[in-house]
Design an enzyme around this catalytic site. Sequence first.
Site, PDB file in Angstrom:
ATOM      1  N   ARG A 104      -0.741  -2.692  -4.076  1.00 55.06           N
ATOM      2  CA  ARG A 104       0.032  -3.923  -4.130  1.00 55.06           C
ATOM      3  C   ARG A 104      -0.928  -5.091  -4.175  1.00 55.06           C
ATOM      4  O   ARG A 104      -1.767  -5.248  -3.295  1.00 55.06           O
ATOM      5  CB  ARG A 104       0.893  -3.981  -2.858  1.00 55.06           C
ATOM      6  CG  ARG A 104       2.173  -4.683  -3.034  1.00 55.06           C
ATOM      7  CD  ARG A 104       3.024  -4.521  -1.801  1.00 55.06           C
ATOM      8  NE  ARG A 104       2.424  -5.073  -0.606  1.00 55.06           N
ATOM      9  CZ  ARG A 104       3.110  -5.460   0.455  1.00 55.06           C
ATOM     10  NH1 ARG A 104       4.419  -5.335   0.469  1.00 55.06           N
ATOM     11  NH2 ARG A 104       2.515  -5.942   1.513  1.00 55.06           N
ATOM     12  N   THR A 108       0.233 -11.484  -5.395  1.00 52.41           N
ATOM     13  CA  THR A 108       1.559 -11.497  -6.045  1.00 52.41           C
ATOM     14  C   THR A 108       2.524 -10.488  -5.432  1.00 52.41           C
ATOM     15  O   THR A 108       3.717 -10.537  -5.703  1.00 52.41           O
ATOM     16  CB  THR A 108       1.411 -11.142  -7.533  1.00 52.41           C
ATOM     17  OG1 THR A 108       0.940  -9.776  -7.616  1.00 52.41           O
ATOM     18  CG2 THR A 108       0.419 -12.043  -8.237  1.00 52.41           C
ATOM     19  N   ASP A 200      -0.689  -1.403   8.249  1.00 47.09           N
ATOM     20  CA  ASP A 200      -1.057  -0.925   6.911  1.00 47.09           C
ATOM     21  C   ASP A 200      -1.204   0.597   6.953  1.00 47.09           C
ATOM     22  O   ASP A 200      -2.134   1.128   7.575  1.00 47.09           O
ATOM     23  CB  ASP A 200      -2.366  -1.585   6.467  1.00 47.09           C
ATOM     24  CG  ASP A 200      -2.681  -1.280   5.019  1.00 47.09           C
ATOM     25  OD1 ASP A 200      -2.800  -2.223   4.228  1.00 47.09           O
ATOM     26  OD2 ASP A 200      -2.815  -0.072   4.672  1.00 47.09           O
ATOM     27  N   ASP A 203      -4.576   2.123   5.634  1.00 44.16           N
ATOM     28  CA  ASP A 203      -5.700   1.859   6.540  1.00 44.16           C
ATOM     29  C   ASP A 203      -5.603   2.708   7.808  1.00 44.16           C
ATOM     30  O   ASP A 203      -6.611   3.219   8.302  1.00 44.16           O
ATOM     31  CB  ASP A 203      -5.744   0.377   6.925  1.00 44.16           C
ATOM     32  CG  ASP A 203      -6.282  -0.489   5.795  1.00 44.16           C
ATOM     33  OD1 ASP A 203      -6.926   0.061   4.882  1.00 44.16           O
ATOM     34  OD2 ASP A 203      -6.049  -1.709   5.833  1.00 44.16           O
TER      35      ASP A 203
HETATM   36  C1  PRP Z   1       1.495   0.318   0.614  1.00 46.34           C
HETATM   37  C2  PRP Z   1       2.464   1.443   0.812  1.00 46.34           C
HETATM   38  C3  PRP Z   1       3.342   1.340  -0.406  1.00 46.34           C
HETATM   39  C4  PRP Z   1       3.398  -0.152  -0.638  1.00 46.34           C
HETATM   40  C5  PRP Z   1       4.715  -0.646  -0.126  1.00 46.34           C
HETATM   41  O1  PRP Z   1       0.493   0.662  -0.256  1.00 46.34           O
HETATM   42  O2  PRP Z   1       1.855   2.700   0.959  1.00 46.34           O
HETATM   43  O3  PRP Z   1       2.823   2.010  -1.541  1.00 46.34           O
HETATM   44  O4  PRP Z   1       2.336  -0.733   0.108  1.00 46.34           O
HETATM   45  O5  PRP Z   1       4.891  -1.981  -0.437  1.00 46.34           O
HETATM   46  P1  PRP Z   1       5.999  -2.455  -1.476  1.00 46.34           P
HETATM   47  O6  PRP Z   1       7.265  -1.740  -1.126  1.00 46.34           O
HETATM   48  O7  PRP Z   1       6.090  -3.936  -1.180  1.00 46.34           O
HETATM   49  O8  PRP Z   1       5.524  -2.179  -2.855  1.00 46.34           O
HETATM   50  P2  PRP Z   1      -0.725  -0.328  -0.586  1.00 46.34           P
HETATM   51  O9  PRP Z   1      -0.379  -1.203  -1.730  1.00 46.34           O
HETATM   52  O10 PRP Z   1      -1.130  -1.038   0.689  1.00 46.34           O
HETATM   53  O11 PRP Z   1      -1.847   0.632  -1.087  1.00 46.34           O
HETATM   54  P3  PRP Z   1      -2.670   1.754  -0.280  1.00 46.34           P
HETATM   55  O12 PRP Z   1      -1.719   2.861   0.053  1.00 46.34           O
HETATM   56  O13 PRP Z   1      -3.681   2.160  -1.267  1.00 46.34           O
HETATM   57  O14 PRP Z   1      -3.266   1.133   0.947  1.00 46.34           O
HETATM   58  N1  URA Z   2       2.323  -1.593   3.049  1.00 45.29           N
HETATM   59  C1  URA Z   2       2.006  -1.135   4.281  1.00 45.29           C
HETATM   60  O1  URA Z   2       1.105  -0.292   4.420  1.00 45.29           O
HETATM   61  N2  URA Z   2       2.666  -1.626   5.328  1.00 45.29           N
HETATM   62  C2  URA Z   2       3.658  -2.534   5.209  1.00 45.29           C
HETATM   63  O2  URA Z   2       4.254  -2.931   6.230  1.00 45.29           O
HETATM   64  C3  URA Z   2       3.992  -2.981   3.915  1.00 45.29           C
HETATM   65  C4  URA Z   2       3.299  -2.494   2.853  1.00 45.29           C
END
Ligand code: PRP
Ligand code: URA
Length: 209
Positions: A104, A108, A200, A203
């Site tokens: 994400r 944006t 997160d 993380d």
């Molecule tokens: C997180 C999570 C989802 C997304 C959710 O991933 O695992 O994929 O955010 O957010 P949304 O519903 O607003 O799209 P992230 O983008 O943090 O990537 P990562 O898993 O690589 O840390």
């Molecule tokens: N992605 C995450 O990992 N946590 C949140 O709360 C939203 C998006």
Amino acid sequence: MSKVVVFDHPLIKHKLTFIRDKNTGSKEFRELVTEVSTLMGYEVTRDLTLEEVEIETPIGKMKAEVIAGKKVGLVPILRAGLGMVDGMLNLLPAARVGHIGLYRDPETFQPVEYYCKLPQDVSERELIVLDPMLATGGSAVAAIQFLKDRGAKTIKLVNLIAAPEGIKAVEEAHPDVDIYVAAVDEKLDDHRYIVPGLGDAGDRLFGTK
Ligand code: PRP
Ligand code: URA
């Protein structure tokens, strides 16, 4: 319209509490996410079709049921969806696993695709998309569209924690997709994180912060 299943099971609620707790370290976090994924998988697989086969017990012949032909594909959204794969494979050891890489954009909040590797016969499989977090819904909506563009016909979405905004977004974009969540939280904050959520997910799974 999407069916939305919100789990109401003491074991799931108990484990989710420790997943949310900021004092839970990565090792325990990963173990708990795996355990909850297995528990959720029990319900997610409830409508798999059965067929009769004839077997012989030590006492005699009988007709018994086994899971019928329809093949399952698990599709974790990288990175955090990876944390749910082993738990589901505990129940579905023959499932193929496809991967969709999305992150994400922090400015944006839109999903950016960076990787995709799917089983070839994606149109013949019942696909289960895995991601712990359904926040704005942007990532899930994009991943599901991605699968549909490649011929997928049957898709379910499984999340640990959802915001109401995320559920609405998936329902509107993909009303044919049923959503399974362990909890629906209150709202999103200004950074589009789920409140109270778990932070997160990527993380916390991989210890990157
Ligand atoms: C997180 C999570 C989802 C997304 C959710 O991933 O695992 O994929 O955010 O957010 P949304 O519903 O607003 O799209 P992230 O983008 O943090 O990537 P990562 O898993 O690589 O840390
Ligand atoms: N992605 C995450 O990992 N946590 C949140 O709360 C939203 C998006």
